[in-house]
Structures are given as C-alpha cells and as structure tokens.
Design a protein around this motif. Structure first.
Motif, mmCIF file in Angstrom:
data_model
loop_
_atom_site.group_PDB
_atom_site.id
_atom_site.type_symbol
_atom_site.label_atom_id
_atom_site.label_comp_id
_atom_site.label_asym_id
_atom_site.label_seq_id
_atom_site.Cartn_x
_atom_site.Cartn_y
_atom_site.Cartn_z
ATOM 1 N N HIS A 65 -1.970 -3.679 11.077
ATOM 2 C CA HIS A 65 -1.752 -4.384 9.821
ATOM 3 C C HIS A 65 -0.985 -5.678 10.075
ATOM 4 O O HIS A 65 -0.078 -5.714 10.918
ATOM 5 C CB HIS A 65 -0.932 -3.535 8.844
ATOM 6 C CG HIS A 65 -1.470 -2.152 8.633
ATOM 7 N ND1 HIS A 65 -0.646 -1.089 8.307
ATOM 8 C CD2 HIS A 65 -2.715 -1.657 8.694
ATOM 9 C CE1 HIS A 65 -1.375 0.000 8.175
ATOM 10 N NE2 HIS A 65 -2.635 -0.316 8.402
ATOM 11 N N ALA A 160 -4.517 0.967 3.103
ATOM 12 C CA ALA A 160 -5.257 0.114 2.168
ATOM 13 C C ALA A 160 -5.658 0.867 0.915
ATOM 14 O O ALA A 160 -5.630 0.321 -0.194
ATOM 15 C CB ALA A 160 -6.491 -0.475 2.861
ATOM 16 N N VAL A 163 -2.534 1.134 -1.326
ATOM 17 C CA VAL A 163 -2.188 -0.143 -1.955
ATOM 18 C C VAL A 163 -3.208 -0.500 -3.031
ATOM 19 O O VAL A 163 -2.846 -0.873 -4.157
ATOM 20 C CB VAL A 163 -2.097 -1.263 -0.901
ATOM 21 C CG1 VAL A 163 -1.902 -2.621 -1.582
ATOM 22 C CG2 VAL A 163 -0.942 -0.993 0.062
ATOM 23 N N ALA A 164 -4.492 -0.378 -2.693
ATOM 24 C CA ALA A 164 -5.537 -0.765 -3.650
ATOM 25 C C ALA A 164 -5.521 0.127 -4.885
ATOM 26 O O ALA A 164 -5.542 -0.365 -6.023
ATOM 27 C CB ALA A 164 -6.900 -0.708 -2.960
ATOM 28 N N SER A 167 -2.432 -0.496 -6.997
ATOM 29 C CA SER A 167 -2.460 -1.734 -7.788
ATOM 30 C C SER A 167 -3.421 -1.600 -8.969
ATOM 31 O O SER A 167 -3.142 -2.099 -10.063
ATOM 32 C CB SER A 167 -2.860 -2.922 -6.912
ATOM 33 O OG SER A 167 -4.202 -2.828 -6.481
ATOM 34 N N ILE A 188 -7.321 -4.873 2.099
ATOM 35 C CA ILE A 188 -6.952 -4.453 0.737
ATOM 36 C C ILE A 188 -8.045 -4.844 -0.243
ATOM 37 O O ILE A 188 -8.402 -4.077 -1.141
ATOM 38 C CB ILE A 188 -5.606 -5.078 0.310
ATOM 39 C CG1 ILE A 188 -4.510 -4.794 1.342
ATOM 40 C CG2 ILE A 188 -5.198 -4.545 -1.067
ATOM 41 C CD1 ILE A 188 -4.256 -3.338 1.602
ATOM 42 N N THR A 192 -10.182 -2.444 -2.700
ATOM 43 C CA THR A 192 -10.103 -2.657 -4.152
ATOM 44 C C THR A 192 -11.493 -2.811 -4.742
ATOM 45 O O THR A 192 -11.813 -2.238 -5.798
ATOM 46 C CB THR A 192 -9.258 -3.904 -4.457
ATOM 47 O OG1 THR A 192 -7.957 -3.759 -3.884
ATOM 48 C CG2 THR A 192 -9.115 -4.123 -5.957
ATOM 49 N N CYS A 248 -5.439 -10.569 -3.655
ATOM 50 C CA CYS A 248 -5.047 -10.020 -2.350
ATOM 51 C C CYS A 248 -4.737 -11.127 -1.361
ATOM 52 O O CYS A 248 -4.678 -10.871 -0.143
ATOM 53 C CB CYS A 248 -6.165 -9.135 -1.803
ATOM 54 S SG CYS A 248 -6.675 -7.806 -2.912
ATOM 55 N N VAL A 271 -0.834 -8.327 -5.254
ATOM 56 C CA VAL A 271 -0.064 -7.541 -4.297
ATOM 57 C C VAL A 271 0.647 -8.453 -3.307
ATOM 58 O O VAL A 271 1.282 -7.972 -2.358
ATOM 59 C CB VAL A 271 -0.964 -6.535 -3.532
ATOM 60 C CG1 VAL A 271 -1.548 -5.512 -4.485
ATOM 61 C CG2 VAL A 271 -2.076 -7.252 -2.759
ATOM 62 N N GLU A 314 2.346 -2.537 -6.227
ATOM 63 C CA GLU A 314 1.523 -1.351 -6.396
ATOM 64 C C GLU A 314 2.433 -0.144 -6.525
ATOM 65 O O GLU A 314 3.621 -0.224 -6.247
ATOM 66 C CB GLU A 314 0.558 -1.168 -5.223
ATOM 67 C CG GLU A 314 1.208 -0.764 -3.907
ATOM 68 C CD GLU A 314 1.776 -1.937 -3.135
ATOM 69 O OE1 GLU A 314 2.462 -1.680 -2.118
ATOM 70 O OE2 GLU A 314 1.555 -3.110 -3.515
#
Length: 373
Positions: A65, A160, A163-164, A167, A188, A192, A248, A271, A314
């Motif tokens: 990451h 991911a 986070v996605a 959010s 991300i 999403t 993103c 994010v 998120e």
C-alpha cells in the motif's frame, strides 16, 4: 524477473520453532521523502513469539500500500505511525496486510488453532512488520480467511474492501443512484466501483485514458478521461446531476467539480481530503491542522446549508470487515492483482517505485511462496 513456486516441504510449526531469526524488510535509517526504496534492506531479526492473546502467523502474502511508504518516511498520517527511532539495532519493519497460517498460540488464545488460515483486520492505529516471514498479532485483530479467497487475493482485497465499504456507508446510496468514482482504477477506486455496482448503482468512472478498458472490465457504465475533460464540466454540459461522488484521489479541484454536479440531496465522500497526494509531503503541524480544520468546516457548513453533504474518511475496518467480505464473496468482487512479486529486496523496491508513480492499477502483492530464478 521470473519466479517459480517453492516446493512444499517441512512442517510449518517445526520450522518456526527452529528459527531464532527470520528475514524481514525494513529500514535502519530515515529515508528522504520519496526515497524509501533506496533505504530498504533485507534484515535478519528475532523471530517473534506469541504471548497472552497473541497468535504467530507465517506470512503467505502481503499487499503493498502507498500508505506503508508514507509511514516509513513519516509524512501525512504516516507521521503518527512511522518510525520514531531507527537504527541497525532498532529497525523499522514495513508492511501491514497479512494473510497466512497460524504456527503458534499464546496461552490466552481461544477460537483459533495452529494451522488455521487467517487474515489481519486492518487496525486504525496503523500496522507494521508484515513484510516478514512471521508476525504476531492479537487475536482481536485477526479472522479466519474465507476459503473462497487465495492468500494473494485475500491480502490484496481486505484493506481496500474495508475502506471502500466503510466510505460507502457514509453515503446512503441505494439501487438506481447515479454515482461517480474519481480515481476508479486505483485499489480503493476499483473496489468502490465494484461495490456500487453490486448495490445496483449506475457508475461513472473518472480515470486516465490508459485505464478505460480496465474500469470497463470492472463494471463502469460511463467513463470520463480526466486528462481530457473535467467530470463536473461534462455533467453540467449534459444536464446530469449525481447522487454521490466518491473521491479516491484528493484535491480541492475534485471537490469543486463534484459540487458542480451533485444533487442538492447528494453527497461528496472523500477518503483523501483537500490535498492531492497528501502523503507525498512533510507537513508542519500548523499545515496539517489547517487541513483537518478545513475538513471539519466543510462537513459542518454543507450540513447547515442544506445542500450536498461533504463527508470524509471511512468507518473503522473492524466494524465493516464482515459485511465487506460477505459482499465480496456474494457478488464475486475481486481486487485486480496485476503484479505479484517474491519476498526479495530487488522486486519489492522496484514495486515501491512503481506504486509511487500513482499509475499502478489494483494491488501489487508479495507472495512468500515465490522465489526468483
């Protein structure tokens, strides 16, 4: 560099017990900003032993990451999670995601057994030391790996997905809503995009021309090439208003474009925040606080004005990981993994350089079963 799969061999537990030291990738001196790859070393460090409620996991795969690089150089939010003191005697070990097999248990562990395949739940406090052969984690930060996912897929997907999905939870989108994903080809963004499609949303992906085929493959209904057009201008010209814009990438230009084309009841969910690639810079405390105050002000003022809402961040991964992975499995959502590298210094340093260009798609994953030939 070609790779081959290592042959199956000795019992994992016996091997672990007989290893006083393990290989790990880290730094022993502070890197210049943007030069983390130049300071990486393959180190020999003590093999961790679990105690109390900890388990020790033999790593099978770990995703790479950009935030791990920011942490190592102490920039943006990485200033909280990065190294405070670095030396040959006290190296800073990189890596956060974990997918692997339990090889040892602390005395207070319940619900897990040696041999279980597990993943780490991303921790809001920041994680380190996963680019290593073994890592100890408290049992509250792991869960069993879904059998439907390989170790590589699991490592690539978990962060991911959390986070996605976390959010999206702030946006209140529903089936039939028209949404935009800015940065749709990134890790991300592509997650999403797929989550929104699973909800029945119509999705416009914002990406470069080079990524058009990629985002189409993952469900985009429409595409705006940001190198040619501004998505807000395109929407205004076509008389289109959106229910939600997911950012993103970051930057006030993205925010401005979004608020030009959002419905009054719509939401702008970022994010990243108002500074593009915020982790690239060493911000002073006043500069950092100014950004945080701006975010709070935008969230407050948009609610008071009754127009499109501004939301940031998120939900905590530990609160969404089960729902996120359930949806991943139910709708066959996957993180693209265009590059898999062995646990060796040269391919990993090159992968870091590629990630820092911000042009990589999906996730790059370290596969510990690979070796160079």
């Amino acid at each position: 560099m070609s790779t081959v799969t290592s042959p199956p061999g000795e019992d994992l537990v016996d091997t672990y017990i007989r290893m006083p030291q393990m290989r790990a990738i880290g730094i022993t001196e502070y890197p210049e900003i943007g030069r983390v790859a130049d300071k990486l070393k393959m180190l020999n460090v003590p093999t961790p032993r679990p105690c109390g409620s900890e388990v020790c996991v033999k790593l099978a795969a770990s995703a790479m990451h950009i935030d791990e690089i920011y942490a190592a150089q102490g920039t943006a939010l990485g200033r909280f999670f990065g190294p405070k003191k670095v030396s040959e005697e006290s190296p800073f070990l990189l890596g956060s995601s974990v997918s692997g097999t339990i090889v040892a248990l602390g005395d207070d562990v319940s619900g897990f057994r040696i041999g279980d395949e597990v993943i780490a739940i991303p921790a809001e406090k920041g994680d380190v030391a996963s680019w290593a052969e073994y890592r100890c984690l408290d049992q509250k930060w792991i869960r069993h790996k879904p059998s439907e996912l390989s170790h590589v897929d699991a490592a690539a997907t978990v962060m991911a997905a959390c986070v996605a999905w976390g959010s999206i939870g702030f946006s209140d989108v529903k089936s039939g809503d028209h949404c935009v994903v800015v940065g749709a080809s990134g890790a991300i963004g592509v997650m999403t995009l797929q989550f929104l499609k699973s909800l029945g949303c119509h999705v416009t992906a914002v990406c470069s021309g080079a990524s058009i085929a990629f985002v189409k493959q993952h469900g985009a209904d429409e595409i705006v090439d940001y190198t040619k057009d501004d998505f807000g201008d395109v929407a205004v010209a076509n008389g289109v208003l959106y229910d939600a814009v997911f950012d993103c990438v970051g930057g006030r230009d993205v925010e401005a474009s979004a608020f030009r084309c959002l419905k009054k009841t719509g939401v702008f969910e970022t994010v990243v925040g108002p500074m593009k690639y915020i982790g690239e810079k060493k911000l002073s405390w006043p500069a950092f606080l100014k950004i945080m105050l701006y975010i709070v002000w935008r969230m407050t003022i948009t609610r008071l004005n009754g127009g499109p809402r501004y939301t940031f961040g998120e939900k905590y991964p530990r609160l969404v990981i089960n729902d996120a992975l359930d949806r991943v499995l139910k709708y066959n959502i996957r993180m693209p993994v265009p590059k898999i590298v062995p646990f060796e210094i040269e391919p990993i340093t090159q992968a870091i350089r590629d990630i820092q260009t911000h042009r990589s798609k999906g996730r790059t994953v370290i596969d510990f079963s690979l070796r160079s030939v």
